[in-house]
Design a protein around this motif. Structure first.
Motif, PDB file in Angstrom:
ATOM      1  N   HIS A 154       0.626  -1.782  -0.314  1.00 54.53           N
ATOM      2  CA  HIS A 154       0.246   0.281   0.249  1.00 54.53           C
ATOM      3  C   HIS A 154       1.251   1.119   0.097  1.00 54.53           C
ATOM      4  O   HIS A 154       0.441   2.238  -0.911  1.00 54.53           O
ATOM      5  CB  HIS A 154      -0.555   0.083   1.182  1.00 54.53           C
ATOM      6  N   ASP A 155       1.730   1.253   0.747  1.00 49.70           N
ATOM      7  CA  ASP A 155       2.580   2.158   0.668  1.00 49.70           C
ATOM      8  C   ASP A 155       3.063   2.815  -0.472  1.00 49.70           C
ATOM      9  O   ASP A 155       3.819   3.069  -0.913  1.00 49.70           O
ATOM     10  CB  ASP A 155       3.403   2.275   2.466  1.00 49.70           C
ATOM     11  N   ALA A 156       3.927   1.453  -0.272  1.00 46.33           N
ATOM     12  CA  ALA A 156       4.876   1.240  -1.711  1.00 46.33           C
ATOM     13  C   ALA A 156       3.824   2.294  -3.540  1.00 46.33           C
ATOM     14  O   ALA A 156       4.516   2.821  -4.059  1.00 46.33           O
ATOM     15  CB  ALA A 156       6.100   0.157  -2.244  1.00 46.33           C
ATOM     16  N   THR A 157       2.764   1.122  -3.558  1.00 48.02           N
ATOM     17  CA  THR A 157       1.806   2.506  -4.429  1.00 48.02           C
ATOM     18  C   THR A 157       1.509   3.315  -4.057  1.00 48.02           C
ATOM     19  O   THR A 157       2.203   3.929  -5.742  1.00 48.02           O
ATOM     20  CB  THR A 157       0.412   1.587  -4.495  1.00 48.02           C
ATOM     21  N   ARG A 158       1.769   4.109  -2.912  1.00 50.82           N
ATOM     22  CA  ARG A 158       1.349   5.596  -2.984  1.00 50.82           C
ATOM     23  C   ARG A 158       2.296   6.075  -3.263  1.00 50.82           C
ATOM     24  O   ARG A 158       2.158   6.964  -3.729  1.00 50.82           O
ATOM     25  CB  ARG A 158       0.828   5.312  -1.037  1.00 50.82           C
ATOM     26  N   LEU A 159       3.537   5.619  -2.782  1.00 51.05           N
ATOM     27  CA  LEU A 159       5.025   6.151  -3.249  1.00 51.05           C
ATOM     28  C   LEU A 159       4.949   6.697  -4.522  1.00 51.05           C
ATOM     29  O   LEU A 159       5.416   7.715  -5.370  1.00 51.05           O
ATOM     30  CB  LEU A 159       6.113   6.125  -2.557  1.00 51.05           C
ATOM     31  N   MET A 160       4.960   5.392  -4.916  1.00 55.04           N
ATOM     32  CA  MET A 160       5.487   5.114  -6.600  1.00 55.04           C
ATOM     33  C   MET A 160       4.083   6.404  -7.436  1.00 55.04           C
ATOM     34  O   MET A 160       4.715   7.208  -8.569  1.00 55.04           O
ATOM     35  CB  MET A 160       4.707   4.062  -7.952  1.00 55.04           C
ATOM     36  N   SER A 161       2.799   6.548  -7.097  1.00 54.25           N
ATOM     37  CA  SER A 161       1.916   7.589  -7.553  1.00 54.25           C
ATOM     38  C   SER A 161       2.269   9.252  -7.070  1.00 54.25           C
ATOM     39  O   SER A 161       2.797   9.962  -7.817  1.00 54.25           O
ATOM     40  CB  SER A 161      -0.082   7.301  -6.780  1.00 54.25           C
ATOM     41  N   GLN A 216       5.221  11.129  -9.084  1.00 49.31           N
ATOM     42  CA  GLN A 216       4.333  11.510 -10.921  1.00 49.31           C
ATOM     43  C   GLN A 216       3.918  13.153 -10.543  1.00 49.31           C
ATOM     44  O   GLN A 216       4.709  14.223 -11.324  1.00 49.31           O
ATOM     45  CB  GLN A 216       4.079  10.765 -11.017  1.00 49.31           C
ATOM     46  N   GLU A 217       4.114  13.468  -9.275  1.00 50.94           N
ATOM     47  CA  GLU A 217       3.839  14.598  -8.856  1.00 50.94           C
ATOM     48  C   GLU A 217       5.003  15.708  -8.416  1.00 50.94           C
ATOM     49  O   GLU A 217       4.970  16.891  -8.073  1.00 50.94           O
ATOM     50  CB  GLU A 217       2.309  14.825  -7.204  1.00 50.94           C
ATOM     51  N   ARG A 218       5.476  14.772  -7.069  1.00 52.38           N
ATOM     52  CA  ARG A 218       6.975  15.192  -6.591  1.00 52.38           C
ATOM     53  C   ARG A 218       8.172  14.545  -6.586  1.00 52.38           C
ATOM     54  O   ARG A 218       7.643  13.257  -6.655  1.00 52.38           O
ATOM     55  CB  ARG A 218       6.922  15.770  -5.179  1.00 52.38           C
ATOM     56  N   GLN A 219       9.438  14.649  -6.273  1.00 53.71           N
ATOM     57  CA  GLN A 219      11.013  14.560  -5.780  1.00 53.71           C
ATOM     58  C   GLN A 219      10.672  13.632  -4.953  1.00 53.71           C
ATOM     59  O   GLN A 219      10.622  14.035  -3.888  1.00 53.71           O
ATOM     60  CB  GLN A 219      11.927  15.349  -6.039  1.00 53.71           C
ATOM     61  N   LEU A 220      11.032  11.985  -4.700  1.00 51.14           N
ATOM     62  CA  LEU A 220      10.994  11.736  -3.862  1.00 51.14           C
ATOM     63  C   LEU A 220      12.154  12.029  -2.976  1.00 51.14           C
ATOM     64  O   LEU A 220      13.219  12.201  -3.313  1.00 51.14           O
ATOM     65  CB  LEU A 220      10.605  10.239  -3.865  1.00 51.14           C
TER      66      LEU A 220
END
Length: 65
Positions: free
Chosen positions: A5-12, A15-19
């Protein structure tokens, strides 16, 4: 360690910000062990590419009118 769940949230979010470095490392580690999340990332990339191609075609058609 991240769950799916957290991994897919980070992948999304990527797309909008630099991790952050820690987020990128955690995500890379998780995906090295999780084929489901790797598939999700591949599918998300494919959809993004298809959407961009579609919009590019729409822009070209609008320019011809």
């Amino acid at each position: 360690m991240l769950n799916c769940h957290d991994a897919t949230r980070l992948m999304s979010e990527a797309q909008e910000r630099q991790l952050s470095l820690m987020e990128r490392m955690s995500l890379k580690f998780h995906m090295s062990m999780c084929s489901g999340c790797k598939n999700f990332k591949d599918q998300m990339s494919t959809l993004r590419s298809m959407s961009r191609s579609y919009m590019k075609g729409k822009d070209e058609q609008a320019g011809k009118k």
